[in-house]
Design a protein around this motif. Structure first.
Motif, short mmCIF file in Angstrom:
data_model
loop_
_atom_site.label_atom_id
_atom_site.label_comp_id
_atom_site.label_asym_id
_atom_site.label_seq_id
_atom_site.Cartn_x
_atom_site.Cartn_y
_atom_site.Cartn_z
N VAL A 1 0.86 -1.18 0.00
CA VAL A 1 0.00 0.00 0.00
C VAL A 1 0.89 1.23 0.00
CG1 VAL A 1 -1.79 1.28 1.22
CG2 VAL A 1 -1.81 -1.22 1.26
N ALA A 2 0.79 2.04 -1.04
CA ALA A 2 1.58 3.27 -1.16
C ALA A 2 3.07 3.00 -0.98
CB ALA A 2 1.09 4.31 -0.15
N GLY A 3 3.52 1.90 -1.55
CA GLY A 3 4.94 1.57 -1.51
C GLY A 3 5.38 0.81 -0.29
N PHE A 4 4.50 0.65 0.71
CA PHE A 4 4.86 -0.07 1.93
C PHE A 4 4.27 -1.48 1.90
CE2 PHE A 4 3.66 -1.22 6.36
CZ PHE A 4 4.95 -1.48 6.82
N GLU A 5 5.09 -2.47 2.14
CA GLU A 5 4.66 -3.86 2.08
C GLU A 5 4.57 -4.44 3.49
OE1 GLU A 5 5.70 -7.30 -1.05
OE2 GLU A 5 7.34 -6.91 0.37
N TYR A 6 3.48 -5.16 3.76
CA TYR A 6 3.34 -5.78 5.08
C TYR A 6 2.50 -7.06 4.96
CZ TYR A 6 -1.21 -3.38 4.89
OH TYR A 6 -2.45 -2.94 4.51
N ARG A 7 2.62 -7.90 5.99
CA ARG A 7 1.85 -9.14 6.04
C ARG A 7 0.41 -8.83 6.47
NH1 ARG A 7 6.25 -13.02 9.13
NH2 ARG A 7 8.01 -11.61 8.87
N ILE A 8 -0.53 -9.48 5.83
CA ILE A 8 -1.93 -9.18 6.14
C ILE A 8 -2.27 -9.61 7.57
CG2 ILE A 8 -2.69 -9.30 3.75
CD1 ILE A 8 -3.86 -12.07 4.39
N GLY A 9 -1.53 -10.56 8.13
CA GLY A 9 -1.84 -11.08 9.46
C GLY A 9 -1.61 -10.10 10.58
N ILE A 10 -0.86 -9.01 10.33
CA ILE A 10 -0.67 -8.01 11.38
C ILE A 10 -1.61 -6.82 11.19
CG2 ILE A 10 1.73 -8.67 11.73
CD1 ILE A 10 2.54 -6.12 10.20
N LYS A 11 -2.36 -6.82 10.11
CA LYS A 11 -3.33 -5.76 9.84
C LYS A 11 -4.76 -6.24 10.08
CE LYS A 11 -5.19 -2.04 7.84
NZ LYS A 11 -5.21 -0.71 8.47
N TYR A 12 -5.03 -7.51 9.74
CA TYR A 12 -6.37 -8.06 9.86
C TYR A 12 -6.33 -9.39 10.61
CZ TYR A 12 -6.80 -4.99 5.78
OH TYR A 12 -6.75 -3.93 4.92
N PRO A 13 -7.39 -9.73 11.35
CA PRO A 13 -7.51 -11.11 11.83
C PRO A 13 -7.64 -12.04 10.62
CG PRO A 13 -9.03 -9.64 12.99
CD PRO A 13 -8.48 -8.86 11.82
N VAL A 14 -6.77 -13.04 10.56
CA VAL A 14 -6.76 -13.99 9.44
C VAL A 14 -7.01 -15.38 9.99
CG1 VAL A 14 -5.44 -14.98 7.54
CG2 VAL A 14 -5.17 -12.56 8.11
N VAL A 15 -8.03 -16.06 9.48
CA VAL A 15 -8.36 -17.40 9.94
C VAL A 15 -8.51 -18.34 8.74
CG1 VAL A 15 -9.51 -16.48 11.98
CG2 VAL A 15 -10.86 -17.02 9.94
N VAL A 16 -8.50 -19.63 9.06
CA VAL A 16 -8.63 -20.68 8.04
C VAL A 16 -9.95 -21.40 8.27
CG1 VAL A 16 -7.68 -22.89 7.25
CG2 VAL A 16 -6.15 -20.97 7.73
N ARG A 17 -10.59 -21.79 7.17
CA ARG A 17 -11.80 -22.60 7.23
C ARG A 17 -11.61 -23.81 6.31
NH1 ARG A 17 -17.13 -19.01 7.01
NH2 ARG A 17 -17.87 -20.93 8.00
N SER A 18 -12.30 -24.90 6.62
CA SER A 18 -12.10 -26.16 5.89
C SER A 18 -13.08 -26.29 4.73
CB SER A 18 -12.27 -27.35 6.84
OG SER A 18 -12.29 -28.56 6.10
#
Length: 488
Positions: A316-333
Motif C-alpha cells: 500500500v503506497a509503496g509499503f509492504e506488510y503481512r496481512i496477518g498483522i493488519k487483519y484477523p486472518v483465519v482458516v476454514r475447511s
C-alpha cells in the motif's frame, strides 16, 4: 426489462422513433435526450453512434433499462409535437409493449434526485461500493447476482424497480432505499426515510410487517454490523493439483455474501497475494465497507490447511506488510463445508461454543500419536469444541491424522504450530491464548502475530509467526456449500 422484449419488438420501437421528425436526426435526439434526463432527474448512460438506426437502437436499450423512461419520452414528445400521428403511434406501441411501472413519475424523479444528492456528497462513491451488500439484502438469495454493469446508484435503483415484490408484498426497491438511508448523511438520510415512509403507506405495507425506516435519532444510535468478512475460497483444479480456482466474497454479519472475484482460470498460490492486494486496496465494496473491522477468511482444501496464509504480503503506497498483522486472518475447511454428513456435529459444537465462549473445554494434544484416533474422536465427541495441537498436519498424505479427526468431529476451532513445538512450551503458550473469550480469538491471534514482530519476546521463534487458526463459523457457510434444507 430489455430482456422481456424480443428483437422484433425492439426493432418496432426503433422504427417508430425514427418516423418522428425530431427524432430522425442526431441533433434532435440530443435535445430530447437532455429534456428526458431533466424529467427523470438523472443522467442516462447513453453513447451515440454515427448511424441513425444504431444510435436509436442504443437509445431504446437505455430506455428499456430504466422503468418509466420510455413513457417519459412519449410525454415529452407529445408536448413538443402536438397532434403528431407518428408520436401517437409511438405512444400506442409503448402502451402495448411496456407495462406501466408501479412507481409514479414524480416519486421516481424525487428518488433519483435524492440519489444524485447522495452521490454528490460522496464523490468517492463509498455508497456505490456498498450496493452489492444492500442489493443482496433487498432481493434475497432467490435472485441472481447482478448481471449487467452498474455505473451508479441510479442503475441499481432502476434495476430494483423492475423486480416484483417478494412473498411479503414488499418491493425490493423499498428495502434497498430504507437500508441505504442508514449510511447516508444529512440532509439526504431523513429525506430518503420520508420517501420510503410515503411509498410504504401508498403500497399499504405498514401493516404487513415491513419495518418502517428508523427515525434520525434511532439511525444514529443503531449499532453497526459487528463484523465484515472477506472470504477467499481455493478449490483444487481438476487438471493441475498445484493450481486453484479462487473465488472471493464480501459478507457483512450473516447477510448474503457479494461475489468480488470468480474466475474459471486456475492460478498458483503465488498469485493469491496479488488478488488480495487488489481486493483490500482497490475493490470499492471492501474499501467502503460499513465497518472499519475486517476479518480475512481462507476456505482451504486439506493439503493447504497448514499454508501460512497470514504471511501473504500486500503493498500500500509503496509499503509492504503481512496481512496477518493488519487483519484477523483465519482458516476454514473446504472439505468440511462439502461434507454434509458432519454438519450436524459442527453446528452443535459451534452453538455450544457461542453459549459458553469464556470457559469452553479445550482438548490439548502435544505429541503426534498421543491418542489413538478413535480415542481422540471420542474425546472430542463428548464436549470440547476447541482442539489445540503442537504439531502441523500431514500435508502430503491422505491418511487421517489428528487434525483431520478434529475436523470430522465438528470442532469449529483448532489451533496448531506449523513447525512443531516443545510440548511443555506449547501448552503454556496456547493456554494463555485460549484463556479469555474464544469468540475474540481471531483478534487475539492477530495481536499475537503483532507481538512476534515487536516488543519483548519478538523473534523468529515466537508462536505468532507459526500459528494456524481454524475458526469455522458454522452459521456462516458460504452459499455455494450450503445444501438446501427442507422447509420448516
Amino acid at each position: 426489462m430489455s430482456a422481456s422484449l424480443n428483437l422484433e419488438d425492439q426493432h418496432r420501437l426503433v422504427e417508430a422513433i425514427l418516423r418522428i421528425d425530431g427524432m430522425s436526426v442526431r441533433r434532435g435526439r440530443e435535445v430530447h435526450l437532455t429534456a428526458l434526463e431533466r424529467e427523470l432527474g438523472h443522467r442516462l448512460p447513453f453513447e451515440h453512434h454515427d448511424q441513425d438506426k444504431l444510435d436509436v437502437w442504443a437509445l431504446v436499450d437505455v430506455l428499456l433499462n430504466y422503468p418509466g423512461a420510455a413513457q417519459a419520452l412519449v410525454r415529452n414528445l407529445e408536448r413538443f409535437y402536438k397532434r403528431s400521428l407518428s408520436v401517437a403511434a409511438l405512444a400506442d406501441l409503448v402502451r402495448e409493449l411496456l407495462p406501466d411501472p408501479w412507481l409514479g413519475q414524480a416519486e421516481r424523479r424525487e428518488l433519483h434526485q435524492l440519489i444524485t444528492s447522495l452521490e454528490r456528497a460522496d464523490p468517492g462513491l463509498a455508497h456505490l461500493g456498498r450496493f452489492p451488500m444492500l442489493y443482496r439484502r433487498a432481493v434475497g438469495p432467490a435472485w441472481p447476482l447482478l448481471e449487467r454493469e452498474m455505473h451508479s446508484l441510479h442503475d441499481v435503483v432502476a434495476l430494483l424497480e423492475e423486480m416484483p415484490a417478494g412473498p411479503d408484498g414488499v418491493p425490493p426497491l423499498l428495502i434497498f432505499v430504507r437500508d441505504l438511508a442508514e449510511y447516508a448523511d444529512r440532509p439526504t438520510a431523513p429525506a430518503l426515510r420520508e420517501w420510503v415512509s410515503r411509498q410504504a403507506a401508498v403500497q399499504g405495507l405498514n401493516g404487513v410487517g415491513f419495518r418502517p425506516p428508523p427515525t434520525e435519532v434511532e439511525a444514529r444510535s443503531a449499532p453497526e454490523p459487528s463484523e465484515t468478512y472477506l472470504i477467499i475460497a481455493c478449490t483444487p483444479d481438476a487438471l493441475d493439483p498445484d493450481r486453484y480456482l479462487v473465488t472471493a466474497w464480501l459478507q457483512v454479519d450473516r447477510e448474503p455474501g457479494s461475489t468480488l472475484h470468480s474466475s474459471d482460470e486456475a492460478m498458483p498460490l503465488s498469485r493469491i497475494p496479488e488478488l488480495l492486494e487488489r481486493l483490500l486496496t482497490a475493490e470499492s465494496s471492501v474499501v467502503g465497507r460499513p465497518t472499519p473491522d475486517l476479518t480475512v477468511e481462507f476456505v482451504l482444501p486439506r493439503p493447504l490447511l497448514g499454508h501460512p496464509v497470514e504471511d501473504s504480503k500486500i503493498k500500500v503506497a509503496g509499503f509492504e506488510y503481512r496481512i496477518g498483522i493488519k487483519y484477523p486472518v483465519v482458516v476454514r475447511s473446504l472439505d468440511r463445508m462439502r461434507l454434509a454428513a458432519v454438519h450436524h456435529d459442527w453446528r452443535r459444537k459451534w452453538a455450544a461454543l457461542c453459549g459458553n465462549s469464556v470457559d469452553a473445554p479445550v482438548c490439548l494434544v502435544t505429541q503426534r500419536g498421543e491418542f489413538d484416533q478413535e480415542e481422540l474422536f471420542s474425546r472430542l465427541a463428548e464436549a470440547p469444541a476447541v482442539l489445540a495441537l503442537a504439531f502441523p498436519p500431514w500435508a502430503e498424505s491422505d491418511e487421517p491424522d489428528e487434525h483431520w479427526v478434529g475436523l470430522l468431529s465438528g470442532a469449529p476451532v483448532m489451533a496448531w504450530c506449523r513447525d512443531g513445538r516443545d510440548p511443555a512450551r506449547f501448552a503454556r503458550e496456547v493456554k494463555d491464548l485460549l484463556a479469555a473469550d474464544l469468540m475474540k480469538l481471531p483478534r487475539r491471534t492477530m495481536e499475537l502475530r503483532r507481538q512476534a514482530l515487536s516488543g519483548a519476546g519478538a523473534g523468529s521463534g515466537h508462536l505468532g509467526l507459526h500459528l494456524t487458526l481454524v475458526f469455522d463459523d458454522a452459521d456462516r457457510i458460504p452459499e455455494p456449500y450450503v445444501r438446501l434444507r427442507p422447509p420448516a
